[in-house]
Design a protein around this motif. Structure first.
Motif, PDB file in Angstrom:
ATOM      1  N   LEU A  47      71.661  67.163  59.766  1.00  0.00           N
ATOM      2  CA  LEU A  47      71.837  65.517  59.703  1.00  0.00           C
ATOM      3  C   LEU A  47      72.717  64.904  60.874  1.00  0.00           C
ATOM      4  CD1 LEU A  47      71.098  63.483  57.708  1.00  0.00           C
ATOM      5  CD2 LEU A  47      73.299  64.117  56.327  1.00  0.00           C
ATOM      6  N   ALA A  48      73.684  65.655  61.297  1.00  0.00           N
ATOM      7  CA  ALA A  48      74.426  65.177  62.578  1.00  0.00           C
ATOM      8  C   ALA A  48      73.262  64.980  63.545  1.00  0.00           C
ATOM      9  CB  ALA A  48      75.480  66.138  62.641  1.00  0.00           C
ATOM     10  N   GLU A  49      72.591  65.965  63.763  1.00  0.00           N
ATOM     11  CA  GLU A  49      71.475  65.998  64.959  1.00  0.00           C
ATOM     12  C   GLU A  49      70.535  64.778  64.711  1.00  0.00           C
ATOM     13  OE1 GLU A  49      70.050  70.067  65.009  1.00  0.00           O
ATOM     14  OE2 GLU A  49      71.922  70.549  65.811  1.00  0.00           O
ATOM     15  N   GLN A  50      70.079  64.443  63.378  1.00  0.00           N
ATOM     16  CA  GLN A  50      69.318  63.425  63.258  1.00  0.00           C
ATOM     17  C   GLN A  50      69.818  62.100  63.557  1.00  0.00           C
ATOM     18  OE1 GLN A  50      66.105  63.326  61.891  1.00  0.00           O
ATOM     19  NE2 GLN A  50      65.826  65.332  62.481  1.00  0.00           N
ATOM     20  N   ILE A  51      71.186  62.010  63.358  1.00  0.00           N
ATOM     21  CA  ILE A  51      71.800  60.593  63.550  1.00  0.00           C
ATOM     22  C   ILE A  51      72.445  60.525  64.969  1.00  0.00           C
ATOM     23  CG2 ILE A  51      73.350  59.107  62.310  1.00  0.00           C
ATOM     24  CD1 ILE A  51      71.143  59.945  60.689  1.00  0.00           C
ATOM     25  N   ASP A  52      72.651  61.678  65.705  1.00  0.00           N
ATOM     26  CA  ASP A  52      73.295  61.518  66.898  1.00  0.00           C
ATOM     27  C   ASP A  52      74.726  61.228  67.004  1.00  0.00           C
ATOM     28  OD1 ASP A  52      73.122  62.342  69.769  1.00  0.00           O
ATOM     29  OD2 ASP A  52      72.643  60.176  70.155  1.00  0.00           O
ATOM     30  N   VAL A  53      75.309  62.052  66.153  1.00  0.00           N
ATOM     31  CA  VAL A  53      76.889  62.041  65.837  1.00  0.00           C
ATOM     32  C   VAL A  53      77.423  63.396  65.730  1.00  0.00           C
ATOM     33  CG1 VAL A  53      76.819  59.816  64.638  1.00  0.00           C
ATOM     34  CG2 VAL A  53      76.615  61.656  63.169  1.00  0.00           C
ATOM     35  N   THR A  54      78.560  63.674  65.870  1.00  0.00           N
ATOM     36  CA  THR A  54      79.217  64.836  65.905  1.00  0.00           C
ATOM     37  C   THR A  54      79.220  65.654  64.626  1.00  0.00           C
ATOM     38  OG1 THR A  54      81.431  64.203  65.448  1.00  0.00           O
ATOM     39  CG2 THR A  54      80.714  64.393  67.768  1.00  0.00           C
ATOM     40  N   HIS A  55      79.285  66.802  64.430  1.00  0.00           N
ATOM     41  CA  HIS A  55      79.136  67.541  63.052  1.00  0.00           C
ATOM     42  C   HIS A  55      80.599  67.068  62.240  1.00  0.00           C
ATOM     43  CE1 HIS A  55      80.209  70.687  60.412  1.00  0.00           C
ATOM     44  NE2 HIS A  55      79.041  71.131  60.177  1.00  0.00           N
ATOM     45  N   SER A  56      81.721  66.819  63.007  1.00  0.00           N
ATOM     46  CA  SER A  56      82.770  66.383  62.342  1.00  0.00           C
ATOM     47  C   SER A  56      82.577  65.205  61.852  1.00  0.00           C
ATOM     48  CB  SER A  56      84.070  66.582  63.460  1.00  0.00           C
ATOM     49  OG  SER A  56      85.052  65.973  62.528  1.00  0.00           O
ATOM     50  N   ALA A  57      82.079  64.218  62.564  1.00  0.00           N
ATOM     51  CA  ALA A  57      81.796  62.771  62.143  1.00  0.00           C
ATOM     52  C   ALA A  57      80.839  62.854  60.791  1.00  0.00           C
ATOM     53  CB  ALA A  57      81.127  61.867  63.061  1.00  0.00           C
TER      54      ALA A  57
END
Length: 147
Positions: free
Chosen positions: A38-48
């Motif tokens: 999901l983080a990759e899909q949204i282009d944010v960090t795993h932590s975020a």
């Protein structure tokens, strides 16, 4: 602009933070996935994304379950989260149209500015630019350098 979208959500009684929108839409269209995916899909960090998922879970919009191994969690929409997606998609399309309208009122397209900035940063990174300005003034010595 983000504050205006949040205000729209409040006016329409949509109990969602703006940062949830794309994650909920992606989960609706792609189905359950790991926090990492999901983080990759949204282009944010795993932590975020992990923090976002925790907040969405607290709001009853998603649920998580053990993933394929002990380190992963699979995130899926709840009925409450699923029910919000049609409005979120409509708002997204309306926001894109409003952005395009705004661009027609400017002497240059905002997308051109973004592309020009990206190109300039390819030539020379922002880190390099900041470092140069610090060095020019003799600033920026960290604590370990001052001792």
């Amino acid at each position: 602009m983000d504050d205006d979208i949040a205000q729209l959500y409040a006016q329409r009684g949509v109990p969602v933070r703006t940062r949830f929108s794309m994650a909920l839409i992606r989960l609706h269209h792609l189905g359950p996935m790991s926090v990492k995916e999901l983080a990759e899909q949204i282009d944010v960090t795993h932590s975020a994304m992990s923090q976002t998922v925790t907040a969405m879970r607290g709001d009853g919009l998603v649920e998580s379950s053990p993933g394929s191994d002990a380190r992963t969690r699979t995130v899926s929409l709840t009925d409450r989260g699923r029910a919000l997606v049609p409005f979120l998609e409509d708002e997204w399309r309306a926001t894109e149209r409003a952005w395009a309208e705004l661009e027609t009122e400017l002497p240059y397209p905002l997308t051109r500015v973004v592309d020009d900035i990206a190109e300039a940063l390819q030539r020379r990174s922002f880190l390099d630019r900041i470092t140069q300005h610090l060095d020019e003034r003799g600033e920026g010595h960290g604590p370990e350098q001052e001792a």
